[in-house]
Motif scaffolding. Structure first.
Motif, mmCIF file in Angstrom:
data_model
loop_
_atom_site.group_PDB
_atom_site.id
_atom_site.type_symbol
_atom_site.label_atom_id
_atom_site.label_comp_id
_atom_site.label_asym_id
_atom_site.label_seq_id
_atom_site.Cartn_x
_atom_site.Cartn_y
_atom_site.Cartn_z
ATOM 1 N N PHE A 1 0.810 -1.215 0.000
ATOM 2 C CA PHE A 1 0.000 0.000 0.000
ATOM 3 C C PHE A 1 0.841 1.262 0.000
ATOM 4 C CE2 PHE A 1 -0.063 1.347 4.530
ATOM 5 C CZ PHE A 1 0.498 0.232 5.122
ATOM 6 N N ILE A 2 2.164 1.116 0.266
ATOM 7 C CA ILE A 2 3.048 2.278 0.160
ATOM 8 C C ILE A 2 3.493 2.456 -1.297
ATOM 9 C CG2 ILE A 2 5.236 3.255 0.928
ATOM 10 C CD1 ILE A 2 3.133 3.100 3.086
ATOM 11 N N VAL B 1 0.748 3.974 -3.389
ATOM 12 C CA VAL B 1 0.567 5.424 -3.262
ATOM 13 C C VAL B 1 1.362 6.148 -4.340
ATOM 14 C CG1 VAL B 1 1.159 7.429 -1.850
ATOM 15 C CG2 VAL B 1 0.071 5.458 -0.793
ATOM 16 N N PHE B 2 2.661 5.807 -4.426
ATOM 17 C CA PHE B 2 3.526 6.545 -5.334
ATOM 18 C C PHE B 2 3.243 6.191 -6.794
ATOM 19 C CE2 PHE B 2 5.621 6.456 -1.209
ATOM 20 C CZ PHE B 2 5.741 7.822 -1.003
ATOM 21 N N ILE C 1 0.334 5.302 -8.042
ATOM 22 C CA ILE C 1 -0.918 5.945 -8.452
ATOM 23 C C ILE C 1 -0.685 7.426 -8.725
ATOM 24 C CG2 ILE C 1 -3.218 6.626 -7.697
ATOM 25 C CD1 ILE C 1 -3.439 4.060 -6.176
ATOM 26 N N ILE C 2 0.047 8.090 -7.808
ATOM 27 C CA ILE C 2 0.255 9.532 -7.987
ATOM 28 C C ILE C 2 1.016 9.812 -9.286
ATOM 29 C CG2 ILE C 2 1.455 11.549 -7.066
ATOM 30 C CD1 ILE C 2 0.757 10.543 -4.276
ATOM 31 N N VAL D 1 -2.419 9.699 -11.593
ATOM 32 C CA VAL D 1 -2.877 11.079 -11.413
ATOM 33 C C VAL D 1 -2.099 12.040 -12.316
ATOM 34 C CG1 VAL D 1 -3.196 12.937 -9.755
ATOM 35 C CG2 VAL D 1 -3.582 10.571 -9.055
ATOM 36 N N VAL E 1 -7.130 4.463 -11.777
ATOM 37 C CA VAL E 1 -6.927 4.536 -10.332
ATOM 38 C C VAL E 1 -7.598 3.357 -9.631
ATOM 39 C CG1 VAL E 1 -7.306 5.958 -8.287
ATOM 40 C CG2 VAL E 1 -6.773 7.031 -10.456
ATOM 41 N N ARG F 1 -8.344 -3.878 -1.550
ATOM 42 C CA ARG F 1 -9.047 -2.771 -0.913
ATOM 43 C C ARG F 1 -8.713 -1.440 -1.580
ATOM 44 N NH1 ARG F 1 -11.536 -1.172 4.003
ATOM 45 N NH2 ARG F 1 -10.814 0.935 4.392
ATOM 46 N N VAL G 1 -2.767 7.120 5.736
ATOM 47 C CA VAL G 1 -2.678 6.651 4.343
ATOM 48 C C VAL G 1 -4.060 6.274 3.842
ATOM 49 C CG1 VAL G 1 -1.746 4.860 2.833
ATOM 50 C CG2 VAL G 1 -0.299 5.875 4.569
ATOM 51 N N ASN G 2 -4.814 5.576 4.680
ATOM 52 C CA ASN G 2 -6.163 5.160 4.290
ATOM 53 C C ASN G 2 -7.043 6.363 3.960
ATOM 54 O OD1 ASN G 2 -8.378 3.537 3.846
ATOM 55 N ND2 ASN G 2 -8.975 3.517 6.008
ATOM 56 N N TYR H 1 -5.993 8.150 0.695
ATOM 57 C CA TYR H 1 -6.360 7.506 -0.568
ATOM 58 C C TYR H 1 -7.642 8.090 -1.152
ATOM 59 C CZ TYR H 1 -3.091 3.783 -1.588
ATOM 60 O OH TYR H 1 -1.990 3.075 -1.962
ATOM 61 N N ILE I 1 -6.782 11.173 -3.186
ATOM 62 C CA ILE I 1 -5.534 11.102 -3.954
ATOM 63 C C ILE I 1 -5.622 11.902 -5.249
ATOM 64 C CG2 ILE I 1 -5.952 9.013 -5.324
ATOM 65 C CD1 ILE I 1 -3.110 8.113 -4.274
ATOM 66 N N GLU I 2 -6.825 12.039 -5.800
ATOM 67 C CA GLU I 2 -6.941 12.802 -7.039
ATOM 68 C C GLU I 2 -7.170 14.293 -6.776
ATOM 69 O OE1 GLU I 2 -8.763 10.349 -10.540
ATOM 70 O OE2 GLU I 2 -9.632 9.615 -8.687
ATOM 71 N N TYR J 1 -2.921 15.054 -3.344
ATOM 72 C CA TYR J 1 -2.173 13.842 -2.996
ATOM 73 C C TYR J 1 -1.167 14.060 -1.881
ATOM 74 C CZ TYR J 1 0.905 15.902 -6.552
ATOM 75 O OH TYR J 1 1.667 16.743 -7.282
ATOM 76 N N VAL K 1 -1.632 11.967 1.362
ATOM 77 C CA VAL K 1 -1.207 10.574 1.455
ATOM 78 C C VAL K 1 0.308 10.435 1.297
ATOM 79 C CG1 VAL K 1 -1.596 10.022 -0.973
ATOM 80 C CG2 VAL K 1 -1.788 8.229 0.730
ATOM 81 N N VAL K 2 0.950 11.388 0.622
ATOM 82 C CA VAL K 2 2.381 11.254 0.353
ATOM 83 C C VAL K 2 3.202 11.211 1.640
ATOM 84 C CG1 VAL K 2 4.391 12.529 -0.498
ATOM 85 C CG2 VAL K 2 2.429 12.191 -1.969
#
Lengths: 307, 313
Positions: A144-145, A148-149, A151-152, A156, A163, A252, B269-270, B273, B276-277, B280, B283-284
Motif C-alpha cells: 500500500f506504500i 501510493v507513489f 498511483i500519484i 494522477v 486509479v 481494498r 494513508v487510508n 487515498y 488522492i486525485e 495527494y 497521502v504522500v
C-alpha cells in the motif's frame, strides 16, 4: 516418494481442524453478533435469525454442527450476503484473487530473477550495488506504500493507468495492482537469486564450461541459472501463499472484488460463515502450495530423498 | 591482509602482544560502525525518534493539535504555515504525521519487546524442558505457520476491539491491545530460533565443560548459553520491528487500528487515498514516513546481521 506425498496430504487434515477450531472460538469471542444493526431488530426477528443460523444453540453444539456440515463439503450460508452459500461467494472472489495473485507471482519471479542474475554476474560492480540496494529497499516496501507513489505518478500525473478496478487483459487496470503486490516478493527473490548464483558461479563445473569455450549465455542460462533455481523454488511456495493471502490490501486500495476484500468485510460485520470459510480456504492454499513446492524440490534436486 | 602476505612471523605484528583481546561484542560493534548504510539508518532513526517525542510533547515542534480543525485551510499543499499541508477537515498533516510516527515507533518496539520475552521463554523451555514440552511447543509453532499471519492479527484485533484493559485508560489500553494482537502472532519466529540455538549449544564442548566443572543448570543456561543465543536473536528482533510497524499500518489501513481521533500512519494513508486525485499531499507524507521507518530498520537489521555473523555472507 508416494508414501511421503500421502503422509503430507493426510497431515493437512489435522492442521485444518486446528485452524478451524482456533478461528471458530476467536470469531465467537469478537464482541457483538452478526445481526447487530444500528437500528435494533425486533426481538422476534432476532430470535428467528438466530434459530436459522443455529446461533441460539450452545457454543459446543454450534462447533459440532459446523464440523458435521464441513465433513459434507458444506461451508454453510453467508450471514450477511442475502443467504448465498459461502462456497459460491468464495468461488466468485477467487477468480479475481487468483488472476491478481498469479500475474503478480509471474512478475515477481521474472523481475526478481533477472535482477538477481544481473547483480550476481556483475558482482561488486555498479549493477550489483543497484540490484542489492533495490532488493533490500524493495523487501521493506509494503504494497500500500508502493501503490501510493505509483498511483500519484502514473495515474494522477501521467494518466497512463486507471486509479481503480481490475479487469483481466486490460493493462490500464492491471499494471499498478500487480506491481504494488509483486514488488516485495520480487525483491526477496532477487536477493535469493543473487546469493545462489554467486554460490553456483564458484563451482568447478562452471569453470569447466567456460574452459571448453561455451558461449557466455549458455554458461549463464543452462549451467548457472538452472542450478541456482533450487533455493528459489523453496521460497516459491511461501511467496505464492503471501501473494494470495496478502492481496486483501491491494484489493481494498483498487476496489477489486476478490476473496481478501470479502474477508475484511466479513470481519467487520461478524459474518461467521464467511470468516470461517475464507480462513480455511487460505489455510488450504498455504498447505497445498508448500506441499507442491516440497515435491517439486525433490524432482529438481535428485540428492534430496524424502522418507 | 597485506601484512599477512609480507611476513608471517610474530615479529611482524608489533601490536600483536600489546593489543587487548577483543570480545565478540566489541568486534561486532566495530563491524557495525564500519557499515555506512546501517550507521546512516541508525542516525536517521535516532533523529526520527527524537522528532517523534518532541513533536508529541512540545508545542514548538508540534505547532498544531493533531485533531484541531481549521476550515479556512482545507486540502492545502505544503506551505510555511503547514509543513505537510492540511487534510480535508483542515487538520495540520505535520502534527498528525508526528502523532502517527510515535505510535509506529511504540508499536514496533513494544511488539518486539514482548516477542523477545515470549520467544526466549518458549524457545528456551522447548529446548531445555524435555521431549514432551518440546513436542507441544513445536506443534503450536507449526500451527502458527499454517495460519495466515495478517488474518490472525486481524481476527485477534477484532476480538480486542472496543475492549479496554483495566487501570490504564482508554487510549493507552487500545495501543497496548494493538501491540498484543501483533505480538501474539509474531513471537513464533524468535521462539523457533531460540530453540534451535539452544539445542545446538546444549551439545557444545564448552557447555559440557561447564557441566563437568559442576556449574549449576541455572548458571549454565544464563551464563553460558543465553549470551551465545543473543546474536541471531537480536538480528531477528530488529528485522521484526519493520514487520510490526507494517502490521499496525495494515490494521489501521483497513480501519481496525486505533479508534479515532487518534490517527496512526496507516490511518492517514487510508484517509489520504480517498483524496488522492484532489490533494495527494495528504497521502504522500504518511506513506513516505512508513517507507523511511521500514527502510531504516531493515538496513539496520542488515548491518547487525553482517556484524554479528561475519561468516553468514
Amino acid at each position: 516418494m508416494t508414501g511421503y506425498i500421502i503422509r503430507r496430504t493426510l497431515w493437512i487434515i489435522p492442521v485444518m481442524w486446528a485452524v478451524a477450531t482456533i478461528t471458530f472460538f476467536l470469531m465467537h469471542a469478537v464482541p457483538g453478533g452478526p445481526f447487530d444493526r444500528e437500528r435494533e431488530l425486533p426481538p422476534a426477528v432476532m430470535q428467528n435469525l438466530n434459530r436459522k443460523y443455529n446461533l441460539d444453540k450452545p457454543l459446543h453444539e454450534q462447533y459440532g454442527l459446523f464440523f458435521w456440515d464441513l465433513a459434507h463439503g458444506d461451508l454453510g450460508l453467508s450471514f450477511r450476503s442475502a443467504n448465498q452459500p459461502v462456497t459460491d461467494l468464495i468461488r466468485d472472489g477467487w477468480k479475481v484473487t487468483a488472476q491478481l495473485g498469479v500475474v503478480a507471482f509471474l512478475y515477481a519471479v521474472v523481475f526478481g530473477m533477472t535482477l538477481g542474475a544481473i547483480a550476481a554476474l556483475n558482482q561488486n560492480k555498479m549493477g550489483d550495488y543497484l540490484g542489492v540496494f533495490f532488493a533490500t529497499a524493495g523487501a521493506a516496501m509494503p504494497s500500500f506504500i508502493i501503490a501510493v507513489f505509483l498511483i500519484i505518478i502514473f495515474s494522477v500525473k501521467l494518466g497512463w493507468f486507471d486509479v481503480l478496478g481490475w479487469e483481466f487483459g486490460n493493462y490500464r487496470k492491471m499494471v499498478i495492482p500487480v506491481v504494488s503486490l509483486g514488488t516485495l516478493p520480487a525483491a526477496y527473490i532477487a536477493r535469493i537469486t543473487r546469493a545462489s548464483m554467486l554460490e553456483v558461479l564458484r563451482q568447478d563445473y562452471i569453470r569447466t564450461a567456460r574452459a571448453k569455450g561455451l558461449a557466455e549465455y549458455v554458461v549463464v542460462l543452462r549451467h548457472t541459472m538452472k542450478n541456482a533455481l533450487v533455493p528459489i523454488l523453496t521460497v516459491a511456495g511461501p511467496i505464492f501463499a503471501f501473494l494470495i493471502t496478502g492481496s486483501f490490501i491491494v484489493e481494498r486500495i483498487f476496489a477489486i472484488p476478490g476473496v481478501g476484500r470479502r474477508f475484511v468485510d466479513a470481519v467487520f460485520v461478524r459474518d461467521y460463515g464467511m470468516i470461517m470459510g475464507i480462513v480455511l480456504f487460505y489455510a488450504a492454499i498455504i498447505a497445498v502450495a508448500n506441499l507442491v513446492v516440497d515435491v517439486l524440490y525433490a524432482a529438481v534436486d535428485p540428492r534430496i530423498r524424502y522418507r | 591482509m597485506e601484512r599477512a602476505e609480507a611476513a608471517p612471523t610474530l615479529e611482524a605484528f608489533p601490536e600483536f602482544e600489546v593489543r587487548r583481546e577483543r570480545g565478540l561484542w566489541s568486534d561486532a560493534f566495530r563491524r557495525l560502525i564500519r557499515n555506512r548504510l546501517a550507521m546512516a539508518a541508525l542516525i536517521l532513526l535516532t533523529a526520527i525518534a527524537i522528532l517523534a517525542v518532541l513533536g508529541n510533547y512540545t508545542d514548538v515542534v508540534q505547532r498544531y493539535r493533531p485533531s484541531a480543525q481549521d476550515f479556512d485551510v482545507v486540502n492545502e499543499g505544503p506551505s510555511a504555515a503547514h509543513f505537510f499541508g492540511t487534510d480535508s477537515l483542515g487538520r495540520d498533516n505535520w502534527s498528525r504525521v508526528l502523532e502517527g510516527l510515535l505510535i509506529s515507533l511504540q508499536v514496533g518496539l513494544g511488539v518486539q519487546a514482548i516477542v523477545l520475552v515470549i520467544g526466549l521463554t518458549v524457545g528456551g523451555a522447548a529446548a531445555l524442558g524435555g521431549r514432551l514440552l518440546d513436542n507441544i511447543m513445536m506443534r503450536i509453532t507449526d500451527l502458527a505457520y499454517a495460519f495466515p499471519d495478517l488474518l490472525a492479527i486481524i481476527l485477534l484485533r477484532s476480538v480486542f476491539f472496543g475492549r479496554d484493559l483495566p487501570g490504564v485508560g482508554h487510549d493507552a489500553s487500545q495501543r497496548l491491545l494493538v501491540i498484543f494482537a501483533i505480538a501474539f502472532v509474531a513471537w513464533v519466529t524468535v521462539a523457533r530460533l531460540v530453540r534451535g540455538q539452544m539445542l545446538s549449544l546444549k551439545e557444545r564442548d564448552f557447555v559440557l565443560a561447564a557441566r563437568a566443572m559442576g556449574a549449576s543448570p541455572f548458571r549454565i543456561v544464563f551464563q553460558h548459553m543465553l549470551p551465545n543465543t543473543l546474536g541471531p536473536v537480536i538480528v531477528a528482533v530488529v528485522f521484526g520491528i519493520p514487520l510490526a510497524i507494517f502490521a499496525e499500518a495494515v490494521l489501521a489501513f483497513i480501519g481496525i487500528g486505533l479508534p479515532p481521533p487518534t490517527a496512526s500512519l496507516g490511518t492517514l494513508v487510508n484517509e489520504g487515498y480517498a483524496f488522492i486525485e484532489v490533494n495527494y499531499w495528504i497521502v504522500v507524507f504518511p506513506a513516505a514516513t512508513i517507507a523511511v521507518l521500514m527502510l531504516c530498520f531493515t538496513f539496520l537489521g542488515d548491518g547487525l546481521r553482517d556484524a554479528l555473523d561475519p561468516m553468514g555472507r
